[in-house]
Write an enzyme that holds these catalytic residues in place. Sequence first.
Site, PDB file in Angstrom:
ATOM      1  N   GLY A  43      -6.406  20.708  -3.520  1.00  0.00           N
ATOM      2  CA  GLY A  43      -7.284  20.266  -4.669  1.00  0.00           C
ATOM      3  C   GLY A  43      -8.609  19.829  -4.262  1.00  0.00           C
ATOM      4  O   GLY A  43      -9.585  19.702  -5.366  1.00  0.00           O
ATOM      5  N   GLU A  98     -10.691  13.424  -1.908  1.00  0.00           N
ATOM      6  CA  GLU A  98      -9.422  13.721  -2.649  1.00  0.00           C
ATOM      7  C   GLU A  98      -9.759  13.969  -4.072  1.00  0.00           C
ATOM      8  O   GLU A  98     -11.083  13.644  -4.857  1.00  0.00           O
ATOM      9  CB  GLU A  98      -8.566  12.588  -2.565  1.00  0.00           C
ATOM     10  CG  GLU A  98      -7.488  12.531  -3.438  1.00  0.00           C
ATOM     11  CD  GLU A  98      -6.039  13.628  -2.975  1.00  0.00           C
ATOM     12  OE1 GLU A  98      -6.624  14.487  -2.803  1.00  0.00           O
ATOM     13  OE2 GLU A  98      -5.198  13.192  -2.673  1.00  0.00           O
ATOM     14  N   ASP A  99      -8.797  15.064  -4.743  1.00  0.00           N
ATOM     15  CA  ASP A  99      -9.153  15.037  -6.137  1.00  0.00           C
ATOM     16  C   ASP A  99      -8.829  14.071  -7.266  1.00  0.00           C
ATOM     17  O   ASP A  99      -9.541  13.867  -8.066  1.00  0.00           O
ATOM     18  CB  ASP A  99      -8.434  16.588  -6.636  1.00  0.00           C
ATOM     19  CG  ASP A  99      -7.067  16.551  -6.151  1.00  0.00           C
ATOM     20  OD1 ASP A  99      -6.570  15.511  -5.770  1.00  0.00           O
ATOM     21  OD2 ASP A  99      -6.457  17.703  -6.414  1.00  0.00           O
ATOM     22  N   ASP A 102      -3.139   9.285  -7.903  1.00  0.00           N
ATOM     23  CA  ASP A 102      -2.122   8.844  -9.115  1.00  0.00           C
ATOM     24  C   ASP A 102      -1.265   7.865  -8.688  1.00  0.00           C
ATOM     25  O   ASP A 102      -1.428   6.717  -8.909  1.00  0.00           O
ATOM     26  CB  ASP A 102      -1.507  10.053  -9.203  1.00  0.00           C
ATOM     27  CG  ASP A 102      -0.645  10.030 -10.296  1.00  0.00           C
ATOM     28  OD1 ASP A 102      -0.686   8.964 -11.170  1.00  0.00           O
ATOM     29  OD2 ASP A 102       0.493  10.903 -10.366  1.00  0.00           O
ATOM     30  N   LYS A 130      -6.210   7.557 -11.623  1.00  0.00           N
ATOM     31  CA  LYS A 130      -5.393   7.448 -12.420  1.00  0.00           C
ATOM     32  C   LYS A 130      -4.605   5.912 -12.224  1.00  0.00           C
ATOM     33  O   LYS A 130      -3.264   6.085 -11.938  1.00  0.00           O
ATOM     34  CB  LYS A 130      -4.432   8.494 -12.739  1.00  0.00           C
ATOM     35  CG  LYS A 130      -4.035   9.027 -13.868  1.00  0.00           C
ATOM     36  CD  LYS A 130      -3.035  10.020 -13.989  1.00  0.00           C
ATOM     37  CE  LYS A 130      -2.907  11.379 -13.268  1.00  0.00           C
ATOM     38  NZ  LYS A 130      -1.671  12.416 -13.604  1.00  0.00           N
ATOM     39  N   VAL A 152      -3.606  16.326 -15.495  1.00  0.00           N
ATOM     40  CA  VAL A 152      -4.841  16.866 -15.807  1.00  0.00           C
ATOM     41  C   VAL A 152      -4.799  18.152 -14.858  1.00  0.00           C
ATOM     42  O   VAL A 152      -4.267  18.139 -13.739  1.00  0.00           O
ATOM     43  CB  VAL A 152      -6.051  16.189 -15.663  1.00  0.00           C
ATOM     44  CG1 VAL A 152      -6.125  15.117 -16.572  1.00  0.00           C
ATOM     45  CG2 VAL A 152      -5.993  15.498 -14.280  1.00  0.00           C
ATOM     46  N   ASP A 158      -3.882  21.653  -9.998  1.00  0.00           N
ATOM     47  CA  ASP A 158      -3.142  22.780 -10.433  1.00  0.00           C
ATOM     48  C   ASP A 158      -1.929  22.219 -11.156  1.00  0.00           C
ATOM     49  O   ASP A 158      -1.648  21.014 -11.168  1.00  0.00           O
ATOM     50  CB  ASP A 158      -2.837  23.619  -9.310  1.00  0.00           C
ATOM     51  CG  ASP A 158      -1.794  22.899  -8.400  1.00  0.00           C
ATOM     52  OD1 ASP A 158      -1.797  21.541  -7.975  1.00  0.00           O
ATOM     53  OD2 ASP A 158      -0.503  23.322  -8.251  1.00  0.00           O
TER      54      ASP A 158
END
Length: 179
Positions: A43, A98-99, A102, A130, A152, A158
């Site tokens: 990611g 990092e993307d 969470d 998030k 998302v 992905d």
Amino acid sequence: MHNDIEKILVSEAEIDTICKEMGKQLSNDYKDSTPIFLGLLKGCVPFMAALTKHVTIYMEQLYMAVSSYHGGIKSSGDVKIKYDLEVSVKGRDIIIVEDIVDTGATLKTISALLYHRGAKSVKVATLLDKPAGRLVEFTADYVGKVIPKEFVVGFGLDYNELYRNLPYVGVLKPSVYQK
Ligand code: IMP
């Protein structure tokens, strides 16, 4: 592919601005070091490329592959290393790229591992955060944008390996994953 997106949360232009500002900040914060930018595959790829264009200091780029999702839209909370570093991080300043953060499980686990291996410092630069998804306590050091608790995709993120090539971050229509 674009028809599967319900709404755009972070536009291409906004991503550009985020990367420019974060790159400048990191260049300043690490001007006396040669840090390792450690991307978590897969990611991180578009974000790593867009961010590091704006980094003006000497730096190295390394990658690890970890997974906690195993497909689907819910984290398993069980972090697996699929591809590990081949060099030592002893005494090095590390910025994990990092993307999204969470549950926080991935970054908490990887940060602890890097310290255990002798890293001098470990910070996290993430495009998205998030916070409503947290299951473990974790605070990222550099955050592009805080988003609500929605699944998302795009710009590296992905759903079952698809949508990573979208140039923006968007919310997937529920009909796509309810199929
Ligand atoms: P964490 O360990 O739960 O913080 O999850 C981090 C990883 O979960 C990210 O690197 C993503 O691969 C994945 N992830 C978390 N939220 C999303 C999302 O909304 N869309 C796609 N992947 C996500």
